[in-house]
Scaffold this motif. Structure first.
Motif, PDB file in Angstrom:
ATOM      1  N   LEU A 278       2.629   1.640  -3.440  1.00  0.00           N
ATOM      2  CA  LEU A 278       1.717   2.122  -4.475  1.00  0.00           C
ATOM      3  C   LEU A 278       1.355   3.587  -4.264  1.00  0.00           C
ATOM      4  CD1 LEU A 278      -0.667  -0.975  -4.772  1.00  0.00           C
ATOM      5  CD2 LEU A 278       1.298  -0.385  -6.229  1.00  0.00           C
TER       6      LEU A 278
ATOM      7  N   ARG B  45       0.834  -1.203   0.000  1.00  0.00           N
ATOM      8  CA  ARG B  45       0.000   0.000   0.000  1.00  0.00           C
ATOM      9  C   ARG B  45       0.870   1.256   0.000  1.00  0.00           C
ATOM     10  NH1 ARG B  45      -3.078  -2.099   3.702  1.00  0.00           N
ATOM     11  NH2 ARG B  45      -4.801  -2.981   2.567  1.00  0.00           N
TER      12      ARG B  45
ATOM     13  N   ALA C  86      -4.835  -0.737  -7.866  1.00  0.00           N
ATOM     14  CA  ALA C  86      -4.189  -0.930  -6.562  1.00  0.00           C
ATOM     15  C   ALA C  86      -4.798  -2.132  -5.837  1.00  0.00           C
ATOM     16  CB  ALA C  86      -4.298   0.329  -5.719  1.00  0.00           C
TER      17      ALA C  86
END
Length: 134
Positions: free
Chosen positions: A33, A30, A45
């Motif tokens: 990204l 996370r 994502a």
């Protein structure tokens, strides 16, 4: 192939995070990204996060645990690499309505643009390249 941070700026690893948990891998992913594309496509994502979860979970459940993890950004892509302690390649489990599971490997293959499994000393590396716009 997993690249070290010294080799590639667009790289993340699980250093300092428990690699035995899919949650730790998702947290690292996370952040990776978000750094690549703060306003990135949410669906892309989510696909990357789902593949991370499946590959890490499969390594822990079926392949002796994780021995390495990496993320690499490419031109319009992100590659997830998970190393484990087994040389046995992932296999699609036969459908069995009486047992949970068996959907992860086909899901990874359907979401990824390319999936590679390469043997190495002491195990294998499973890499999945997914679309990811920056």
């Amino acid at each position: 192939m997993v690249h070290s941070p010294e080799e590639d700026e667009d790289y993340a690893s699980l250093a300092g995070v428990s690699p035995h948990l899919a949650k730790g891998a998702r947290d690292v992913t996370r952040g990776f990204l978000l750094a690549l594309a703060p306003d990135g496509d949410g669906a892309e994502a989510e696909s990357v996060l789902l593949v991370v979860s499946e590959l890490v979970t499969n390594a822990v459940r079926h392949a002796g645990g994780i021995t390495g993890f990496g993320l690499r950004a490419g031109q319009g892509t992100v590659t997830v690499s998970v190393e484990d302690a087994s040389r046995v390649p992932p296999q699609q489990a036969p459908a069995d309505p009486t047992r949970p599971g068996g959907f992860g490997w086909p899901l990874v293959q359907s979401l990824a643009l390319d999936v590679q499994v390469s043997g190495r000393r002491g195990g294998k590396t499973v890499s999945a390249m997914l679309p990811f716009s920056r």
